[in-house]
Enzyme design. Structure first.
Site, short mmCIF file in Angstrom:
data_model
loop_
_atom_site.label_atom_id
_atom_site.label_comp_id
_atom_site.label_asym_id
_atom_site.label_seq_id
_atom_site.Cartn_x
_atom_site.Cartn_y
_atom_site.Cartn_z
N TYR A 41 -4.14 -8.53 -5.45
CA TYR A 41 -2.75 -8.52 -5.91
C TYR A 41 -2.22 -7.09 -5.99
O TYR A 41 -1.13 -6.79 -5.48
CB TYR A 41 -2.64 -9.21 -7.28
CG TYR A 41 -1.22 -9.26 -7.80
CD1 TYR A 41 -0.34 -10.24 -7.34
CD2 TYR A 41 -0.75 -8.34 -8.72
CE1 TYR A 41 0.97 -10.29 -7.79
CE2 TYR A 41 0.54 -8.38 -9.19
CZ TYR A 41 1.41 -9.36 -8.72
OH TYR A 41 2.69 -9.39 -9.17
N LYS A 45 0.85 -5.35 -3.64
CA LYS A 45 2.07 -4.74 -4.19
C LYS A 45 2.20 -3.28 -3.77
O LYS A 45 3.30 -2.79 -3.51
CB LYS A 45 2.12 -4.90 -5.71
CG LYS A 45 2.27 -6.34 -6.16
CD LYS A 45 3.51 -6.99 -5.56
CE LYS A 45 3.70 -8.41 -6.04
NZ LYS A 45 4.92 -9.03 -5.52
#
Length: 123
Positions: A41, A45
């Site tokens: 994750y 990002k």
């Protein structure tokens, strides 16, 4: 026609914009022991922030603003278990903040990405 050109001169959401939903977890500078170790994750990002910068440079000549905004750590199913790590906000606070930050955009921030309060967070 002249008024029309003045109204939409420069970069901003009144003309055209791509707004990406990023996360503080994608900040390389802010990454540290307090960041939950959800590597995929966080990496996605950080990659989104890089893509946002590249796309912003590409589309600036066409008058299209490209920016990433961190919505805050919103109280959802996804954030269960990190309440002690980050201050939580509700969905309405997040959305109202994102809209306010978007309305005030005048050009691409080159030093980082924005949070829902309009503050610049480092890459």
């Amino acid at each position: 026609m002249k008024y029309y050109l003045q109204l939409f001169a420069g970069l901003g959401i009144k003309r055209a914009a791509v707004i990406n939903n990023t996360s503080i977890l994608g900040s390389i500078k802010k990454c540290g022991s307090h960041i939950p170790r959800n590597w995929s994750y966080n990496e996605s990002k950080a990659a989104l922030n890089m893509s946002t910068q590249a796309l912003a440079a590409e589309l600036e000549k066409d008058g299209i603003l490209v920016e990433s905004i961190h919505p805050g750590v919103v109280r959802t199913d996804m954030t269960k278990g990190v309440e002690d790590t980050f201050p939580m906000i509700d969905k309405i606070t997040s959305v109202e903040g994102i809209i306010a930050a978007m309305v005030h955009l005048k050009g691409k921030n080159k030093d980082g990405f924005l949070d829902y309060k309009g503050n610049v967070l480092p890459f």
